[in-house]
Design a protein around this motif. Structure first.
Motif, PDB file in Angstrom:
ATOM      1  N   LEU A  16       0.810  21.990  20.079  1.00 58.85           N
ATOM      2  CA  LEU A  16       1.003  23.316  19.498  1.00 58.85           C
ATOM      3  C   LEU A  16       2.472  23.597  19.220  1.00 58.85           C
ATOM      4  O   LEU A  16       2.819  24.168  18.179  1.00 58.85           O
ATOM      5  N   TYR A  17       3.331  23.196  20.117  1.00 57.59           N
ATOM      6  CA  TYR A  17       4.770  23.397  19.894  1.00 57.59           C
ATOM      7  C   TYR A  17       5.224  22.651  18.635  1.00 57.59           C
ATOM      8  O   TYR A  17       5.953  23.204  17.801  1.00 57.59           O
ATOM      9  N   THR A  18       4.777  21.413  18.481  1.00 48.68           N
ATOM     10  CA  THR A  18       5.146  20.638  17.300  1.00 48.68           C
ATOM     11  C   THR A  18       4.576  21.257  16.036  1.00 48.68           C
ATOM     12  O   THR A  18       5.258  21.351  14.996  1.00 48.68           O
ATOM     13  N   LEU A  19       3.323  21.693  16.095  1.00 43.41           N
ATOM     14  CA  LEU A  19       2.680  22.296  14.930  1.00 43.41           C
ATOM     15  C   LEU A  19       3.357  23.598  14.528  1.00 43.41           C
ATOM     16  O   LEU A  19       3.555  23.865  13.332  1.00 43.41           O
ATOM     17  N   TYR A  20       3.726  24.408  15.498  1.00 44.89           N
ATOM     18  CA  TYR A  20       4.362  25.683  15.191  1.00 44.89           C
ATOM     19  C   TYR A  20       5.715  25.501  14.520  1.00 44.89           C
ATOM     20  O   TYR A  20       6.104  26.307  13.674  1.00 44.89           O
ATOM     21  N   THR A  21       6.439  24.471  14.892  1.00 49.26           N
ATOM     22  CA  THR A  21       7.739  24.238  14.268  1.00 49.26           C
ATOM     23  C   THR A  21       7.619  23.709  12.843  1.00 49.26           C
ATOM     24  O   THR A  21       8.596  23.755  12.076  1.00 49.26           O
ATOM     25  N   LEU A  22       6.435  23.209  12.460  1.00 46.56           N
ATOM     26  CA  LEU A  22       6.243  22.627  11.128  1.00 46.56           C
ATOM     27  C   LEU A  22       5.625  23.599  10.131  1.00 46.56           C
ATOM     28  O   LEU A  22       5.649  23.334   8.928  1.00 46.56           O
ATOM     29  N   ILE A  23       5.039  24.705  10.604  1.00 45.12           N
ATOM     30  CA  ILE A  23       4.394  25.672   9.705  1.00 45.12           C
ATOM     31  C   ILE A  23       5.437  26.682   9.239  1.00 45.12           C
ATOM     32  O   ILE A  23       6.005  27.418  10.055  1.00 45.12           O
ATOM     33  N   PRO A  24       5.720  26.751   7.937  1.00 49.22           N
ATOM     34  CA  PRO A  24       6.765  27.666   7.450  1.00 49.22           C
ATOM     35  C   PRO A  24       6.262  29.102   7.345  1.00 49.22           C
ATOM     36  O   PRO A  24       5.082  29.361   7.092  1.00 49.22           O
ATOM     37  N   LEU A  25       7.174  30.038   7.530  1.00 53.02           N
ATOM     38  CA  LEU A  25       6.905  31.461   7.356  1.00 53.02           C
ATOM     39  C   LEU A  25       8.072  32.088   6.598  1.00 53.02           C
ATOM     40  O   LEU A  25       9.216  31.609   6.695  1.00 53.02           O
ATOM     41  N   PRO A  26       7.833  33.156   5.849  1.00 52.88           N
ATOM     42  CA  PRO A  26       8.948  33.839   5.174  1.00 52.88           C
ATOM     43  C   PRO A  26       9.879  34.512   6.177  1.00 52.88           C
ATOM     44  O   PRO A  26       9.513  34.768   7.321  1.00 52.88           O
ATOM     45  N   TRP A  27      11.068  34.837   5.722  1.00 55.63           N
ATOM     46  CA  TRP A  27      12.098  35.362   6.611  1.00 55.63           C
ATOM     47  C   TRP A  27      11.708  36.702   7.224  1.00 55.63           C
ATOM     48  O   TRP A  27      12.132  37.031   8.326  1.00 55.63           O
ATOM     49  N   TRP A  28      10.880  37.481   6.513  1.00 54.67           N
ATOM     50  CA  TRP A  28      10.521  38.793   7.038  1.00 54.67           C
ATOM     51  C   TRP A  28       9.445  38.714   8.119  1.00 54.67           C
ATOM     52  O   TRP A  28       9.127  39.715   8.758  1.00 54.67           O
ATOM     53  N   LEU A  29       8.871  37.525   8.341  1.00 50.15           N
ATOM     54  CA  LEU A  29       7.919  37.334   9.418  1.00 50.15           C
ATOM     55  C   LEU A  29       8.516  36.576  10.596  1.00 50.15           C
ATOM     56  O   LEU A  29       8.040  36.723  11.722  1.00 50.15           O
ATOM     57  N   SER A  30       9.527  35.764  10.336  1.00 44.68           N
ATOM     58  CA  SER A  30      10.109  34.952  11.406  1.00 44.68           C
ATOM     59  C   SER A  30      11.560  34.652  11.089  1.00 44.68           C
ATOM     60  O   SER A  30      11.883  34.203   9.979  1.00 44.68           O
ATOM     61  N   ASP A  31      12.430  34.886  12.068  1.00 45.42           N
ATOM     62  CA  ASP A  31      13.839  34.552  11.899  1.00 45.42           C
ATOM     63  C   ASP A  31      14.058  33.047  11.858  1.00 45.42           C
ATOM     64  O   ASP A  31      15.026  32.575  11.266  1.00 45.42           O
ATOM     65  N   SER A  32      13.163  32.290  12.494  1.00 41.16           N
ATOM     66  CA  SER A  32      13.303  30.837  12.501  1.00 41.16           C
ATOM     67  C   SER A  32      12.692  30.176  11.270  1.00 41.16           C
ATOM     68  O   SER A  32      12.740  28.949  11.141  1.00 41.16           O
ATOM     69  N   LEU A  33      12.087  30.991  10.372  1.00 42.66           N
ATOM     70  CA  LEU A  33      11.432  30.501   9.148  1.00 42.66           C
ATOM     71  C   LEU A  33      10.258  29.571   9.449  1.00 42.66           C
ATOM     72  O   LEU A  33       9.870  28.759   8.608  1.00 42.66           O
ATOM     73  N   LEU A  40       3.884  36.666  15.115  1.00 41.73           N
ATOM     74  CA  LEU A  40       2.626  36.233  14.509  1.00 41.73           C
ATOM     75  C   LEU A  40       2.076  34.995  15.204  1.00 41.73           C
ATOM     76  O   LEU A  40       0.860  34.899  15.442  1.00 41.73           O
ATOM     77  N   GLY A  41       2.930  34.055  15.545  1.00 46.70           N
ATOM     78  CA  GLY A  41       2.472  32.857  16.223  1.00 46.70           C
ATOM     79  C   GLY A  41       1.850  33.158  17.576  1.00 46.70           C
ATOM     80  O   GLY A  41       0.834  32.569  17.956  1.00 46.70           O
ATOM     81  N   LEU A  42       2.446  34.090  18.306  1.00 45.74           N
ATOM     82  CA  LEU A  42       1.906  34.443  19.627  1.00 45.74           C
ATOM     83  C   LEU A  42       0.588  35.206  19.482  1.00 45.74           C
ATOM     84  O   LEU A  42      -0.334  35.022  20.285  1.00 45.74           O
ATOM     85  N   ILE A  43       0.491  36.059  18.476  1.00 49.10           N
ATOM     86  CA  ILE A  43      -0.757  36.785  18.234  1.00 49.10           C
ATOM     87  C   ILE A  43      -1.880  35.809  17.903  1.00 49.10           C
ATOM     88  O   ILE A  43      -3.001  35.914  18.417  1.00 49.10           O
ATOM     89  N   LEU A  44      -1.599  34.823  17.044  1.00 48.85           N
ATOM     90  CA  LEU A  44      -2.631  33.879  16.613  1.00 48.85           C
ATOM     91  C   LEU A  44      -3.139  33.030  17.776  1.00 48.85           C
ATOM     92  O   LEU A  44      -4.336  32.733  17.854  1.00 48.85           O
TER      93      LEU A  44
END
Length: 304
Positions: free
Chosen positions: A143-160, A167-171
C-alpha cells in the motif's frame, strides 16, 4: 366434551408478582459479569484518578495511594501543549467523510445483494466478509508503494500523490470497513418483509426509489449502530495515519499524544489527562446515538 386450553391466571391488582426462585448459577453469572465490568472500567478509573493528581505526589506515594490534592490543571496543559483543537479538526476531516462514504456504498451493495436477483450474490457476500479476515499489517508495504505511485492534483495533495493526503487515509478506511458494513446491512435488509418492496414495485417504484425512500429509512437502527462503531474505529486508528502520512500537521488526534511525551522525561499524569480528552468525542457520539445503537443490536432478538 372437548378439552379446553388452560389460560394463565391473571394477577390480582395490587398484588406483587411472584419472585423468581434463587439459583446459585445466576449468582455466579452476576459475579462474573461484575468482575468483567470492573476489569474494563478499572484502567479508565485509574487514568481519571491519575489525571487529577500532581505527578510529584504519585511518584512519591504511588498511583494507588490516597490523594493529598486534586486539580484540573493537567487538562488545560494537555489541551494547549498537545494542540488538540488542530488535531481534532484533522480527525474530523478524515472520519466524517469516511463514515458517510462507507455507509452509503455499503448500503448500495447490501441492497443489491438482499433485494435484487443478481447472480452470485451469496458468493459476493462471502468475499466481502472474508476480506475482514485479512490482517492489515501484511498490506503495509504494497500500500505504501502504491500510494506513492498514484498521482493527485496539487489541491488534493501537497505531495502530488495519494501518499500523505487526507483522501488516501479516507479511502483506506472505507476499503477496510466496507465488507463488515455490507455483511451487517445485507443480513438486516433480509429481515424486512419482501411484500413491502413488492407492493412498491406494483405502484411503479423503481430501484432507486425502493432503496432511498423505502429500504434505507427502515435500516435506521442498523445504520445508527454501524455509524457509532465506524466512527469509533476510524477515530481510534493510528496505524494507517502513521504509515500513509508524513506531515505532522495532518495527523489525526491519536498522534497528538506524542506531543505530551518529552525526550528524557514523560509526565504520565499529563498523558492520562490528554488520553481522556482524546477519548471524549467517542463518548459524546455514543451518548448521542446510544438508543439507536442498542436498538440496532437487539433487533431480531425477539419474535412476534
Amino acid at each position: 366434551m372437548t378439552p379446553t386450553a388452560s389460560r394463565p391466571t391473571a394477577v390480582e391488582p395490587g398484588r406483587p408478582p411472584a419472585k423468581r426462585p434463587f439459583r446459585p448459577s445466576r449468582l455466579v453469572l452476576h459475579l462474573f459479569l461484575a468482575l468483567v465490568a470492573l476489569g474494563w472500567l478499572l484502567p479508565l478509573l485509574l487514568a481519571v484518578y491519575a489525571s487529577l493528581r500532581p505527578y510529584e505526589e504519585t511518584a512519591r506515594f504511588g498511583y494507588f495511594s490516597l490523594p493529598r490534592s486534586l486539580t484540573l490543571d493537567y487538562y488545560g496543559q494537555a489541551w494547549s501543549q498537545a494542540d488538540l483543537p488542530k488535531y481534532y479538526l484533522n480527525t474530523l476531516i478524515i472520519v466524517v467523510p469516511g463514515v458517510i462514504l462507507t455507509l452509503l456504498m455499503a448500503s448500495f451493495t447490501a441492497f443489491a445483494i438482499a433485494r435484487l436477483r443478481i447472480p452470485g450474490r451469496k458468493v459476493l457476500l462471502v468475499v466481502f466478509t472474508a476480506g475482514n479476515l485479512l490482517p492489515p499489517q501484511v498490506l503495509i508495504t504494497p500500500l505504501y508503494t502504491l500510494y506513492t505511485l498514484i498521482p493527485l492534483p496539487w489541491w488534493l495533495s501537497d505531495s502530488l500523490s495519494l501518499y500523505d493526503s487526507y483522501l488516501g487515509l479516507i479511502l483506506i478506511h472505507v476499503a477496510f470497513q466496507f465488507g463488515f458494513c455490507v455483511f451487517v446491512l445485507a443480513n438486516f435488509m433480509r429481515t424486512i418483509p419482501e411484500e413491502i418492496s413488492e407492493a412498491a414495485m406494483v405502484d411503479g417504484a423503481g430501484v432507486w426509489r425502493r432503496y432511498w425512500q423505502l429500504t434505507l429509512p427502515l435500516c435506521r437502527p442498523a445504520l445508527a449502530a454501524l455509524s457509532t462503531l465506524q466512527f469509533t474505529w476510524m477515530y481510534n486508528d493510528f496505524l494507517w495515519a502513521l504509515v500513509l502520512m508524513s506531515s505532522g500537521d495532518k495527523l489525526p488526534v491519536t498522534s497528538a499524544l506524542n506531543n505530551l511525551r518529552g525526550q528524557f522525561f514523560t509526565d504520565y499524569n499529563l498523558l492520562a489527562a490528554g488520553s481522556l480528552l482524546v477519548a471524549l468525542p467517542t463518548l459524546i457520539v455514543f451518548q448521542l446515538l446510544h438508543k439507536q445503537f442498542v436498538s440496532g443490536l437487539t433487533l431480531g432478538s425477539t419474535k412476534g
